[in-house]
Structures are given as C-alpha cells and as structure tokens.
Design a protein around this motif. Structure first.
Motif, PDB file in Angstrom:
ATOM      1  N   SER A 132       0.810  -1.216   0.000  1.00  0.00           N
ATOM      2  CA  SER A 132       0.000   0.000   0.000  1.00  0.00           C
ATOM      3  C   SER A 132       0.843   1.266   0.000  1.00  0.00           C
ATOM      4  CB  SER A 132      -0.915   0.008   1.220  1.00  0.00           C
ATOM      5  OG  SER A 132      -0.162   0.303   2.378  1.00  0.00           O
ATOM      6  N   GLU A 133       0.182   2.351  -0.312  1.00  0.00           N
ATOM      7  CA  GLU A 133       0.822   3.668  -0.287  1.00  0.00           C
ATOM      8  C   GLU A 133       1.294   4.005   1.116  1.00  0.00           C
ATOM      9  OE1 GLU A 133       2.155   7.363  -1.782  1.00  0.00           O
ATOM     10  OE2 GLU A 133       1.769   5.411  -2.662  1.00  0.00           O
ATOM     11  N   ARG A 134       0.505   3.673   2.112  1.00  0.00           N
ATOM     12  CA  ARG A 134       0.883   3.929   3.512  1.00  0.00           C
ATOM     13  C   ARG A 134       2.187   3.216   3.862  1.00  0.00           C
ATOM     14  NH1 ARG A 134      -2.342   4.947   8.412  1.00  0.00           N
ATOM     15  NH2 ARG A 134      -1.179   4.148  10.167  1.00  0.00           N
ATOM     16  N   ALA A 135       2.299   1.959   3.483  1.00  0.00           N
ATOM     17  CA  ALA A 135       3.524   1.204   3.760  1.00  0.00           C
ATOM     18  C   ALA A 135       4.717   1.835   3.052  1.00  0.00           C
ATOM     19  CB  ALA A 135       3.358  -0.257   3.329  1.00  0.00           C
ATOM     20  N   ARG A 136       4.495   2.283   1.831  1.00  0.00           N
ATOM     21  CA  ARG A 136       5.577   2.913   1.073  1.00  0.00           C
ATOM     22  C   ARG A 136       6.036   4.196   1.760  1.00  0.00           C
ATOM     23  NH1 ARG A 136       6.715   6.743  -2.265  1.00  0.00           N
ATOM     24  NH2 ARG A 136       4.644   7.656  -2.323  1.00  0.00           N
ATOM     25  N   VAL A 137       5.079   4.980   2.213  1.00  0.00           N
ATOM     26  CA  VAL A 137       5.410   6.248   2.864  1.00  0.00           C
ATOM     27  C   VAL A 137       6.113   6.001   4.198  1.00  0.00           C
ATOM     28  CG1 VAL A 137       4.399   8.302   3.947  1.00  0.00           C
ATOM     29  CG2 VAL A 137       3.633   7.570   1.692  1.00  0.00           C
ATOM     30  N   ILE A 138       5.655   5.028   4.945  1.00  0.00           N
ATOM     31  CA  ILE A 138       6.311   4.698   6.214  1.00  0.00           C
ATOM     32  C   ILE A 138       7.754   4.286   5.957  1.00  0.00           C
ATOM     33  CG2 ILE A 138       6.377   2.996   8.088  1.00  0.00           C
ATOM     34  CD1 ILE A 138       3.293   3.209   8.164  1.00  0.00           C
ATOM     35  N   LEU A 144       6.144   9.750  11.316  1.00  0.00           N
ATOM     36  CA  LEU A 144       6.086   8.293  11.494  1.00  0.00           C
ATOM     37  C   LEU A 144       5.214   7.930  12.688  1.00  0.00           C
ATOM     38  CD1 LEU A 144       9.744   7.127  10.855  1.00  0.00           C
ATOM     39  CD2 LEU A 144       7.697   6.271   9.704  1.00  0.00           C
ATOM     40  N   ARG A 145       5.385   8.661  13.775  1.00  0.00           N
ATOM     41  CA  ARG A 145       4.583   8.388  14.969  1.00  0.00           C
ATOM     42  C   ARG A 145       3.091   8.583  14.676  1.00  0.00           C
ATOM     43  NH1 ARG A 145       7.780   7.756  19.416  1.00  0.00           N
ATOM     44  NH2 ARG A 145       9.857   8.666  19.287  1.00  0.00           N
ATOM     45  N   SER A 146       2.769   9.594  13.906  1.00  0.00           N
ATOM     46  CA  SER A 146       1.351   9.823  13.596  1.00  0.00           C
ATOM     47  C   SER A 146       0.803   8.719  12.692  1.00  0.00           C
ATOM     48  CB  SER A 146       1.147  11.196  12.955  1.00  0.00           C
ATOM     49  OG  SER A 146       1.649  11.236  11.646  1.00  0.00           O
ATOM     50  N   LEU A 147       1.660   8.132  11.870  1.00  0.00           N
ATOM     51  CA  LEU A 147       1.216   7.028  11.015  1.00  0.00           C
ATOM     52  C   LEU A 147       1.110   5.724  11.789  1.00  0.00           C
ATOM     53  CD1 LEU A 147       3.265   7.804   7.791  1.00  0.00           C
ATOM     54  CD2 LEU A 147       0.782   7.930   8.042  1.00  0.00           C
TER      55      LEU A 147
END
Length: 137
Positions: A8-14, A65-68
């Motif tokens: 996912s995009e979220r995983a990529r951004v993290i 990162l903490r917010s994610l």
C-alpha cells in the motif's frame, strides 16, 4: 481495525520516512564527528548549521512516522508492515556487509556478531507473526 496491505501507499510512505529519518540522523552524527576534527572555523560554523538542520529533518520525519503508527492499527498489521520491509532471505544484505569488512578482522567480527543478532530478531518477529495469525489477534 485498520489493516495496511504490504504494497500500500501507507507502507511505502512509512518506509520512505523511516529511511529518511535514519539517514538524517546518521548524517548529523557524522557531521558531529567532523565538527570535532575540523580545523577551519568557517567550515566548522557552517557544519554546525547543517547538523542542526539534519537533526530537525529527522525529528520532523519521526513525528510523522509516529502519527502514522496509529494505536488503532493492530499489532498484526504493524508486524506485517515491518516484516514486509525486510528482504525475503534474512541474510541477503547483511552477508554482503560482513564480506566488505573482511580486510579488518575486528570490524569483521563485530559485524558478524551483529548480523547474528539481527537474524535472531527477524526469526523471532516471524515467529510472533505466525503466533498472532494462529490466535487471530
């Protein structure tokens, strides 16, 4: 419960933020060592500003990162995300790192031992993933 698919995009951004903050922290640390050894006052002053910026960049990335890493995301999802960022073979990049240090016996031994720790960590994380999946947690 929010689940994050590995691609996912979220995983990529993290992953992007994690890599960035680590690089900025490493850069700030390296600059700190250079500042101590730097003989030119002008250069030393500029390096201090750059180090301060690098530290701030790392802090900003870490805050994001903490917010994610939302507490509403399940441990299984977080574990899957973490394991999804690791190479399929637990020794792939690490063995190369150890090989590159073969000319220095102490560094080679140090890295070899660290790699053993890293392998144990990855094995444990994978076992925990399996346990949580079996329990349906």
């Amino acid at each position: 419960m929010l689940r994050t698919p590995l691609g996912s995009e979220r995983a990529r951004v993290i992953g992007l933020l994690d890599d960035f903050q680590a690089a900025e922290r490493a850069g700030a640390e390296a600059l700190g060592r250079w500042i101590v050894a730097c003989a030119d006052a002008r250069l030393r002053g500029g390096l201090r500003v750059i180090r301060a910026r690098d530290r701030r960049h790392a802090a900003l990335a870490e805050a994001r990162l903490r917010s994610l890493a939302d507490p509403g995301v399940s441990d299984r999802s977080k574990l899957a995300l973490l394991l999804g960022r690791l190479p399929a073979r637990e020794d792939a990049p690490l063995d190369e790192l150890v090989r590159q240090a073969e000319g220095d016996a102490e560094t080679h031994a140090l890295l070899e031992t660290i790699v053993d720790d890293e392998r144990a960590t990855v094995r444990w994380l994978r076992r925990m993933r399996d346990v949580l999946e079996q329990e349906g947690a």
